[in-house]
Write a protein that holds these residues in place. Structure first.
Motif, PDB file in Angstrom:
ATOM      1  N   LEU A 142     -21.132   3.941 -16.838  1.00 59.66           N
ATOM      2  CA  LEU A 142     -20.067   3.471 -15.960  1.00 59.66           C
ATOM      3  C   LEU A 142     -18.762   3.498 -16.746  1.00 59.66           C
ATOM      4  N   VAL A 143     -17.748   4.172 -16.183  1.00 60.54           N
ATOM      5  CA  VAL A 143     -16.466   4.348 -16.856  1.00 60.54           C
ATOM      6  C   VAL A 143     -15.363   3.764 -15.968  1.00 60.54           C
ATOM      7  N   GLY A 144     -14.456   3.006 -16.579  1.00 62.36           N
ATOM      8  CA  GLY A 144     -13.343   2.412 -15.841  1.00 62.36           C
ATOM      9  C   GLY A 144     -12.194   3.379 -15.661  1.00 62.36           C
ATOM     10  N   LYS A 145     -11.220   2.981 -14.863  1.00 57.26           N
ATOM     11  CA  LYS A 145     -10.043   3.817 -14.604  1.00 57.26           C
ATOM     12  C   LYS A 145      -9.279   4.157 -15.869  1.00 57.26           C
ATOM     13  N   ASP A 146      -9.399   3.303 -16.880  1.00 60.82           N
ATOM     14  CA  ASP A 146      -8.704   3.536 -18.141  1.00 60.82           C
ATOM     15  C   ASP A 146      -9.433   4.534 -19.043  1.00 60.82           C
ATOM     16  N   GLY A 147     -10.563   5.076 -18.563  1.00 60.65           N
ATOM     17  CA  GLY A 147     -11.319   6.058 -19.332  1.00 60.65           C
ATOM     18  C   GLY A 147     -12.248   5.442 -20.366  1.00 60.65           C
ATOM     19  N   LYS A 148     -12.388   4.124 -20.345  1.00 63.81           N
ATOM     20  CA  LYS A 148     -13.267   3.435 -21.294  1.00 63.81           C
ATOM     21  C   LYS A 148     -14.635   3.178 -20.660  1.00 63.81           C
ATOM     22  N   ILE A 149     -15.655   3.310 -21.481  1.00 61.85           N
ATOM     23  CA  ILE A 149     -17.017   3.053 -21.024  1.00 61.85           C
ATOM     24  C   ILE A 149     -17.198   1.549 -20.875  1.00 61.85           C
ATOM     25  N   ILE A 150     -17.687   1.157 -19.720  1.00 59.85           N
ATOM     26  CA  ILE A 150     -17.894  -0.258 -19.428  1.00 59.85           C
ATOM     27  C   ILE A 150     -19.344  -0.652 -19.683  1.00 59.85           C
ATOM     28  N   TYR A 151     -20.255   0.204 -19.267  1.00 59.31           N
ATOM     29  CA  TYR A 151     -21.678  -0.132 -19.375  1.00 59.31           C
ATOM     30  C   TYR A 151     -22.481   1.161 -19.325  1.00 59.31           C
ATOM     31  N   LYS A 166     -31.444  -4.391 -15.683  1.00 60.02           N
ATOM     32  CA  LYS A 166     -30.343  -3.549 -16.185  1.00 60.02           C
ATOM     33  C   LYS A 166     -29.642  -2.841 -15.017  1.00 60.02           C
ATOM     34  N   SER A 167     -30.407  -2.433 -14.016  1.00 58.29           N
ATOM     35  CA  SER A 167     -29.828  -1.768 -12.842  1.00 58.29           C
ATOM     36  C   SER A 167     -28.940  -2.732 -12.067  1.00 58.29           C
ATOM     37  N   MET A 168     -29.404  -3.971 -11.927  1.00 61.84           N
ATOM     38  CA  MET A 168     -28.597  -4.970 -11.228  1.00 61.84           C
ATOM     39  C   MET A 168     -27.314  -5.275 -12.004  1.00 61.84           C
ATOM     40  N   LEU A 169     -27.422  -5.327 -13.317  1.00 62.93           N
ATOM     41  CA  LEU A 169     -26.234  -5.551 -14.146  1.00 62.93           C
ATOM     42  C   LEU A 169     -25.255  -4.381 -14.011  1.00 62.93           C
ATOM     43  N   PHE A 170     -25.788  -3.157 -13.976  1.00 62.83           N
ATOM     44  CA  PHE A 170     -24.969  -1.958 -13.789  1.00 62.83           C
ATOM     45  C   PHE A 170     -24.174  -2.092 -12.486  1.00 62.83           C
ATOM     46  N   GLU A 171     -24.870  -2.444 -11.408  1.00 63.13           N
ATOM     47  CA  GLU A 171     -24.202  -2.566 -10.114  1.00 63.13           C
ATOM     48  C   GLU A 171     -23.205  -3.728 -10.102  1.00 63.13           C
ATOM     49  N   GLU A 172     -23.543  -4.843 -10.747  1.00 59.86           N
ATOM     50  CA  GLU A 172     -22.613  -5.981 -10.817  1.00 59.86           C
ATOM     51  C   GLU A 172     -21.325  -5.593 -11.533  1.00 59.86           C
TER      52      GLU A 172
END
Length: 180
Positions: A142-151, A166-172
Motif C-alpha cells: 500500500l502506497v500513499g499519495k506522497d509515494g511512501k510505502i504505508i504497509y 494482516k488483511s484486515m489491517l491492510f484494509e484499515e
C-alpha cells in the motif's frame, strides 16, 4: 600483558551488552515492517496493452500493488479477495496495479480468462528483484499519495485465519488514507 587483559575485558563487556539486546530475526514480517515509510522505488515496465508504465504514472495517487505471477497458486487464490478490494475502493481514488514477471501477452490472456481487475504491468524478474519491496509471491504493498510505502503484507485473505488479521489491517490502513 596488562593492556591485553584490559582489551580482552572490553571485548567481553561489549559482547555481554550486545547479548542483552533483543534479537530481531529477519522474516517476511520484519521485511514488510521495514518497508513502512520508504519511498516506492523507481520502476519501468509495460502494460498488457504494450504501453510503457512507470512509478511516475502513480504520482499523487493512493496505490495498491500486488506482486503475482500466473503459475503461483497462492497468487491466484487471493485474486477474488483483491477484486473485492477493487470493487470497494476502485471508485474512491485508489489505483490497483498488479506487477508480474509474466510477459505482457501472457498476462493479458490470464486476465481475460480469470477476470483479475488490477491494471497489470509486466517487469522482468530482475527488475522486480531490484525493487526489493516484495518478499515472495504474492506480496501486497500500500502506497500513499506522497509515494511512501504505508504497509505491506503477503497474501490477502479475509477468510483464511493465517492471513485474516494482516488483511484486515491492510484494509484499515487503506480506509484511513482515504479518510484523510
Amino acid at each position: 600483558m596488562k593492556i591485553y587483559l584490559i582489551l580482552l575485558l572490553n571485548i567481553f563487556s561489549f559482547t555481554a551488552l550486545a547479548q542483552d539486546a533483543p534479537v530481531r530475526w529477519a522474516t517476511q514480517e520484519t521485511f514488510f515492517e521495514d518497508l513502512a515509510g520508504k519511498d516506492l522505488p523507481s520502476f519501468k515496465g509495460v502494460t498488457i496493452n504494450k504501453k510503457t508504465f512507470s512509478n511516475i504514472d502513480l504520482k499523487n495517487q493512493v496505490v495498491v500493488i500486488n506482486f503475482w505471477f500466473e503459475k503461483c497458486p497462492p497468487c491466484i487464490a487471493e485474486m477474488p479477495e483483491l477484486n473485492n478490494l477493487v470493487d470497494k475502493y476502485g471508485k474512491k481514488a485508489v489505483r490497483f496495479i498488479g506487477i508480474t514477471h509474466d510477459s505482457a501477452a501472457s498476462a493479458k490472456r490470464f486476465q481475460k480468462r480469470n477476470g483479475y481487475k488490477y491494471q497489470i504491468v509486466s517487469l522482468t524478474k530482475e527488475e522486480i528483484r531490484k525493487l526489493n519491496i516484495n518478499h515472495g509471491f504474492p506480496s501486497n504493498v500500500l502506497v500513499g499519495k506522497d509515494g511512501k510505502i504505508i504497509y505491506a503484507t503477503a497474501n490477502i485473505s479475509f477468510s483464511d485465519p493465517k492471513f485474516k488479521a494482516k488483511s484486515m489491517l491492510f484494509e484499515e490502513k487503506l480506509k484511513a488514507i482515504l479518510e484523510n
